[in-house]
Design a protein around this motif. Structure first.
Motif, short mmCIF file in Angstrom:
data_model
loop_
_atom_site.label_atom_id
_atom_site.label_comp_id
_atom_site.label_asym_id
_atom_site.label_seq_id
_atom_site.Cartn_x
_atom_site.Cartn_y
_atom_site.Cartn_z
N UNK A 114 0.81 -1.22 0.00
CA UNK A 114 0.00 0.00 0.00
C UNK A 114 0.84 1.27 0.00
N UNK A 115 2.12 1.17 0.38
CA UNK A 115 2.96 2.36 0.54
C UNK A 115 2.34 3.34 1.53
N UNK A 116 1.65 2.81 2.51
CA UNK A 116 1.10 3.62 3.60
C UNK A 116 2.15 3.65 4.70
N UNK A 117 3.09 4.55 4.57
CA UNK A 117 4.25 4.56 5.46
C UNK A 117 3.87 4.85 6.90
N UNK A 118 3.02 5.84 7.10
CA UNK A 118 2.61 6.20 8.46
C UNK A 118 1.75 5.11 9.08
N UNK A 119 0.82 4.55 8.28
CA UNK A 119 -0.03 3.48 8.78
C UNK A 119 0.79 2.26 9.20
N UNK A 120 1.75 1.87 8.38
CA UNK A 120 2.61 0.73 8.71
C UNK A 120 3.42 1.01 9.98
N UNK A 200 10.92 -12.17 2.71
CA UNK A 200 10.20 -12.92 1.67
C UNK A 200 9.90 -14.35 2.12
N UNK A 201 10.89 -15.00 2.71
CA UNK A 201 10.75 -16.39 3.14
C UNK A 201 9.63 -16.56 4.15
N UNK A 202 9.42 -15.56 5.01
CA UNK A 202 8.43 -15.66 6.07
C UNK A 202 7.09 -15.04 5.71
N UNK A 211 5.20 -11.64 -3.51
CA UNK A 211 5.53 -11.45 -4.93
C UNK A 211 6.36 -10.20 -5.15
N UNK A 212 6.01 -9.12 -4.46
CA UNK A 212 6.76 -7.87 -4.63
C UNK A 212 8.17 -8.01 -4.07
N UNK A 215 10.35 -9.78 -6.56
CA UNK A 215 10.84 -8.89 -7.62
C UNK A 215 12.07 -8.12 -7.17
N UNK A 216 12.07 -7.70 -5.91
CA UNK A 216 13.23 -7.01 -5.36
C UNK A 216 14.43 -7.96 -5.28
N UNK A 217 14.17 -9.16 -4.81
CA UNK A 217 15.24 -10.15 -4.72
C UNK A 217 15.84 -10.42 -6.09
N UNK A 218 14.97 -10.58 -7.08
CA UNK A 218 15.45 -10.86 -8.43
C UNK A 218 16.34 -9.73 -8.91
#
Length: 271
Positions: A114-120, A200-202, A211-212, A215-218
Protein backbone atom coordinates in the motif's frame (compact mmCIF):
# COMPACT_ATOMS: atom_id res chain seq x y z
CA UNK A 1 -24.10 -23.00 25.21
CA UNK A 2 -27.94 -23.16 24.95
CA UNK A 3 -30.04 -22.04 22.00
CA UNK A 4 -30.87 -18.67 23.57
CA UNK A 5 -27.19 -17.93 24.15
CA UNK A 6 -26.33 -18.88 20.57
CA UNK A 7 -29.09 -16.62 19.23
CA UNK A 8 -27.88 -13.72 21.40
CA UNK A 9 -24.29 -14.36 20.29
CA UNK A 10 -25.18 -14.27 16.60
CA UNK A 11 -27.52 -11.30 17.00
CA UNK A 12 -24.89 -9.21 18.78
CA UNK A 13 -22.29 -10.09 16.16
CA UNK A 14 -24.58 -9.16 13.29
CA UNK A 15 -25.55 -5.96 15.08
CA UNK A 16 -21.94 -4.82 15.33
CA UNK A 17 -21.27 -5.64 11.68
CA UNK A 18 -24.37 -3.62 10.74
CA UNK A 19 -23.31 -0.67 12.90
CA UNK A 20 -19.73 -0.68 11.61
CA UNK A 21 -20.96 -0.71 8.03
CA UNK A 22 -23.53 2.04 8.43
CA UNK A 23 -22.46 4.14 11.40
CA UNK A 24 -21.60 7.67 10.20
CA UNK A 25 -20.97 10.05 13.12
CA UNK A 26 -19.32 13.39 12.39
CA UNK A 27 -16.38 12.40 14.62
CA UNK A 28 -15.79 9.21 12.67
CA UNK A 29 -15.47 10.13 8.98
CA UNK A 30 -15.69 7.40 6.38
CA UNK A 31 -12.44 6.39 4.68
CA UNK A 32 -13.15 5.03 1.21
CA UNK A 33 -11.00 3.08 -1.24
CA UNK A 34 -11.83 2.48 -4.89
CA UNK A 35 -11.51 -1.30 -4.67
CA UNK A 36 -11.50 -2.24 -0.99
CA UNK A 37 -14.84 -3.88 -0.33
CA UNK A 38 -16.08 -2.85 3.11
CA UNK A 39 -15.87 0.84 4.00
CA UNK A 40 -13.44 1.59 6.82
CA UNK A 41 -14.40 4.01 9.58
CA UNK A 42 -12.36 6.03 12.03
CA UNK A 43 -13.94 4.43 15.08
CA UNK A 44 -12.86 5.23 18.62
CA UNK A 45 -11.28 2.30 20.49
CA UNK A 46 -13.73 2.53 23.42
CA UNK A 47 -16.71 2.71 21.05
CA UNK A 48 -15.53 -0.37 19.16
CA UNK A 49 -15.32 -2.43 22.34
CA UNK A 50 -18.68 -1.23 23.63
CA UNK A 51 -20.33 -2.23 20.36
CA UNK A 52 -18.55 -5.58 20.34
CA UNK A 53 -20.67 -6.70 23.36
CA UNK A 54 -18.22 -9.41 24.39
CA UNK A 55 -17.50 -10.77 20.90
CA UNK A 56 -14.13 -9.08 20.31
CA UNK A 57 -12.26 -12.22 19.27
CA UNK A 58 -14.94 -13.35 16.82
CA UNK A 59 -15.27 -9.93 15.21
CA UNK A 60 -11.54 -9.29 14.96
CA UNK A 61 -11.18 -12.60 13.09
CA UNK A 62 -14.12 -11.70 10.85
CA UNK A 63 -12.65 -8.31 9.93
CA UNK A 64 -9.19 -9.80 9.39
CA UNK A 65 -10.51 -12.40 6.95
CA UNK A 66 -12.56 -9.72 5.18
CA UNK A 67 -9.55 -7.44 4.87
CA UNK A 68 -7.42 -10.22 3.38
CA UNK A 69 -10.12 -11.06 0.85
CA UNK A 70 -10.87 -7.49 -0.22
CA UNK A 71 -7.67 -5.47 0.26
CA UNK A 72 -6.54 -3.97 -3.02
CA UNK A 73 -3.02 -3.33 -4.34
CA UNK A 74 -3.65 0.33 -5.00
CA UNK A 75 -0.88 2.62 -3.69
CA UNK A 76 -1.84 5.03 -0.95
CA UNK A 77 -1.07 8.58 -2.08
CA UNK A 78 -2.74 10.74 0.56
CA UNK A 79 0.00 12.21 2.75
CA UNK A 80 -2.57 13.86 5.06
CA UNK A 81 -4.09 10.63 6.36
CA UNK A 82 -3.60 6.89 6.52
CA UNK A 83 -5.22 4.42 4.14
CA UNK A 84 -8.66 2.85 4.56
CA UNK A 85 -6.88 -0.46 5.15
CA UNK A 86 -4.99 1.00 8.10
CA UNK A 87 -8.28 1.92 9.78
CA UNK A 88 -9.57 -1.60 9.23
CA UNK A 89 -6.44 -2.95 10.87
CA UNK A 90 -6.79 -0.46 13.72
CA UNK A 91 -10.35 -1.63 14.36
CA UNK A 92 -9.13 -5.23 14.50
CA UNK A 93 -6.40 -4.57 17.06
CA UNK A 94 -8.75 -2.34 19.05
CA UNK A 95 -10.93 -5.43 19.35
CA UNK A 96 -8.02 -7.81 19.97
CA UNK A 97 -4.71 -6.12 20.90
CA UNK A 98 -2.93 -9.51 20.87
CA UNK A 99 -3.71 -10.27 17.21
CA UNK A 100 -0.10 -11.13 16.31
CA UNK A 101 -0.75 -12.14 12.70
CA UNK A 102 -2.08 -8.67 11.91
CA UNK A 103 1.02 -6.94 13.29
CA UNK A 104 3.28 -9.28 11.34
CA UNK A 105 1.51 -9.60 7.98
CA UNK A 106 -0.57 -6.41 8.13
CA UNK A 107 2.47 -4.27 8.77
CA UNK A 108 4.26 -5.75 5.78
CA UNK A 109 1.20 -5.26 3.56
CA UNK A 110 0.77 -1.60 4.51
CA UNK A 111 4.48 -0.95 4.10
CA UNK A 112 5.29 -2.80 0.89
CA UNK A 113 2.04 -3.04 -1.07
CA UNK A 114 0.00 0.00 0.00
CA UNK A 115 2.96 2.36 0.54
CA UNK A 116 1.10 3.62 3.60
CA UNK A 117 4.25 4.56 5.46
CA UNK A 118 2.61 6.20 8.46
CA UNK A 119 -0.03 3.48 8.78
CA UNK A 120 2.61 0.73 8.71
CA UNK A 121 4.72 2.60 11.27
CA UNK A 122 1.76 2.85 13.66
CA UNK A 123 0.90 -0.84 13.27
CA UNK A 124 4.50 -1.91 13.93
CA UNK A 125 4.81 0.39 16.94
CA UNK A 126 1.57 -0.93 18.38
CA UNK A 127 2.64 -4.51 17.79
CA UNK A 128 5.93 -3.92 19.56
CA UNK A 129 4.11 -2.34 22.49
CA UNK A 130 2.48 -5.76 22.98
CA UNK A 131 5.37 -7.97 21.82
CA UNK A 132 8.45 -5.79 22.54
CA UNK A 133 10.99 -8.60 22.17
CA UNK A 134 9.54 -10.40 19.17
CA UNK A 135 12.27 -11.21 16.64
CA UNK A 136 10.14 -10.92 13.51
CA UNK A 137 8.40 -7.69 14.49
CA UNK A 138 11.75 -6.10 15.34
CA UNK A 139 13.23 -7.27 12.03
CA UNK A 140 10.22 -6.10 10.02
CA UNK A 141 10.17 -2.72 11.76
CA UNK A 142 13.87 -2.26 11.06
CA UNK A 143 13.20 -3.31 7.46
CA UNK A 144 10.37 -0.78 7.20
CA UNK A 145 12.45 2.12 8.47
CA UNK A 146 15.48 1.24 6.36
CA UNK A 147 14.00 0.20 3.02
CA UNK A 148 10.63 1.96 2.94
CA UNK A 149 11.35 5.18 4.85
CA UNK A 150 15.07 5.56 4.15
CA UNK A 151 15.50 6.20 7.88
CA UNK A 152 18.81 4.61 8.82
CA UNK A 153 18.85 6.19 12.29
CA UNK A 154 15.62 4.56 13.47
CA UNK A 155 16.27 1.28 11.67
CA UNK A 156 19.51 0.94 13.64
CA UNK A 157 17.50 1.02 16.88
CA UNK A 158 15.44 -2.01 15.89
CA UNK A 159 18.27 -4.00 14.30
CA UNK A 160 20.34 -3.37 17.44
CA UNK A 161 17.48 -4.74 19.56
CA UNK A 162 17.51 -7.86 17.37
CA UNK A 163 21.19 -8.34 18.21
CA UNK A 164 20.73 -7.53 21.91
CA UNK A 165 17.70 -9.77 22.46
CA UNK A 166 18.45 -12.57 19.99
CA UNK A 167 22.24 -12.74 19.92
CA UNK A 168 22.30 -16.51 19.46
CA UNK A 169 19.92 -16.60 16.50
CA UNK A 170 20.40 -13.19 14.84
CA UNK A 171 22.02 -13.51 11.39
CA UNK A 172 25.58 -12.18 11.07
CA UNK A 173 24.64 -9.83 8.24
CA UNK A 174 22.70 -7.68 10.72
CA UNK A 175 25.99 -6.97 12.50
CA UNK A 176 27.61 -6.06 9.17
CA UNK A 177 24.68 -3.88 8.15
CA UNK A 178 24.70 -2.03 11.47
CA UNK A 179 28.42 -1.36 11.21
CA UNK A 180 27.99 0.14 7.76
CA UNK A 181 25.01 2.21 8.86
CA UNK A 182 26.95 3.63 11.80
CA UNK A 183 29.79 4.48 9.45
CA UNK A 184 27.17 6.35 7.37
CA UNK A 185 27.69 4.06 4.40
CA UNK A 186 25.01 2.25 2.47
CA UNK A 187 24.38 -1.24 3.75
CA UNK A 188 25.25 -2.75 0.40
CA UNK A 189 23.34 -5.00 -1.96
CA UNK A 190 24.37 -8.23 -0.24
CA UNK A 191 22.99 -7.12 3.13
CA UNK A 192 19.83 -5.86 1.43
CA UNK A 193 19.45 -9.18 -0.37
CA UNK A 194 19.74 -11.17 2.84
CA UNK A 195 17.26 -9.05 4.79
CA UNK A 196 14.73 -9.01 1.94
CA UNK A 197 15.19 -12.76 1.50
CA UNK A 198 14.32 -13.41 5.14
CA UNK A 199 11.22 -11.22 4.93
CA UNK A 200 10.20 -12.92 1.67
CA UNK A 201 10.75 -16.39 3.14
CA UNK A 202 8.43 -15.66 6.07
CA UNK A 203 5.66 -14.03 4.02
CA UNK A 204 2.48 -16.03 3.26
CA UNK A 205 2.53 -18.12 0.09
CA UNK A 206 0.98 -16.38 -2.93
CA UNK A 207 0.57 -13.12 -1.00
CA UNK A 208 1.11 -9.84 -2.91
CA UNK A 209 3.89 -8.80 -0.53
CA UNK A 210 5.73 -12.06 -1.17
CA UNK A 211 5.53 -11.45 -4.93
CA UNK A 212 6.76 -7.87 -4.63
CA UNK A 213 9.62 -8.94 -2.37
CA UNK A 214 10.59 -11.58 -4.92
CA UNK A 215 10.84 -8.89 -7.62
CA UNK A 216 13.23 -7.01 -5.36
CA UNK A 217 15.24 -10.15 -4.72
CA UNK A 218 15.45 -10.86 -8.43
CA UNK A 219 16.65 -7.33 -9.19
CA UNK A 220 19.30 -7.33 -6.47
CA UNK A 221 20.64 -10.76 -7.40
CA UNK A 222 20.62 -9.96 -11.13
CA UNK A 223 22.56 -6.74 -10.55
CA UNK A 224 25.16 -8.57 -8.45
CA UNK A 225 25.48 -11.46 -10.89
CA UNK A 226 25.70 -9.30 -14.01
CA UNK A 227 28.24 -7.00 -12.38
CA UNK A 228 30.35 -10.07 -11.68
CA UNK A 229 29.91 -11.65 -15.12
CA UNK A 230 30.63 -8.44 -17.02
CA UNK A 231 33.68 -7.47 -15.00
CA UNK A 232 35.53 -10.35 -13.35
CA UNK A 233 33.83 -13.40 -14.85
CA UNK A 234 35.24 -15.59 -12.07
CA UNK A 235 33.02 -17.55 -9.67
CA UNK A 236 29.89 -15.81 -10.87
CA UNK A 237 26.35 -17.14 -10.92
CA UNK A 238 25.59 -18.07 -14.55
CA UNK A 239 21.81 -18.20 -13.88
CA UNK A 240 19.24 -15.91 -12.29
CA UNK A 241 17.30 -16.98 -9.19
CA UNK A 242 14.60 -18.53 -11.37
CA UNK A 243 17.18 -20.81 -12.98
CA UNK A 244 17.31 -19.00 -16.33
CA UNK A 245 20.85 -18.54 -17.71
CA UNK A 246 22.14 -15.03 -18.34
CA UNK A 247 22.78 -14.48 -22.04
CA UNK A 248 25.34 -12.53 -24.06
CA UNK A 249 23.90 -9.58 -25.95
CA UNK A 250 26.08 -7.08 -27.80
CA UNK A 251 29.10 -8.27 -25.87
CA UNK A 252 27.56 -8.03 -22.38
CA UNK A 253 25.66 -10.46 -20.20
CA UNK A 254 22.00 -9.59 -19.59
CA UNK A 255 19.05 -11.23 -17.87
CA UNK A 256 16.31 -12.83 -19.94
CA UNK A 257 13.56 -10.93 -18.13
CA UNK A 258 13.29 -7.16 -17.50
CA UNK A 259 14.26 -5.79 -14.09
CA UNK A 260 15.00 -2.46 -12.43
CA UNK A 261 17.77 -1.67 -10.00
CA UNK A 262 16.64 -1.70 -6.40
CA UNK A 263 17.72 1.28 -4.33
CA UNK A 264 16.78 2.53 -0.87
CA UNK A 265 14.14 5.21 -0.70
CA UNK A 266 15.37 8.64 0.26
CA UNK A 267 14.22 9.82 3.66
CA UNK A 268 11.44 12.38 3.47
CA UNK A 269 11.97 15.66 5.30
CA UNK A 270 9.10 16.41 7.65
CA UNK A 271 8.42 20.05 8.29
Amino acid sequence: MNLKSIQLYLLSSLLLVFIVLLYKPSTAPIIKSKQEGLIALKLDKELVNVLAVGQQRLLSSFFWIESMLNADHEHHNDEKDMSALYYKYKTIVDLDPYFYELYYNGGIYLSIIKDDEEGATRIYERGLSIYPEDYYLLMNTGFHYYFELGDSENSQIYFQKVLDLHSKTAPTYITVLLAKMKAQNEGGLEAARLIIYETWKNSPEDSPQRKKLFHRLYAIQAEMDLECLNNSGAKCNPKDIEGNPYILKDGSYVAQKPWKKFRLKKRKNKN
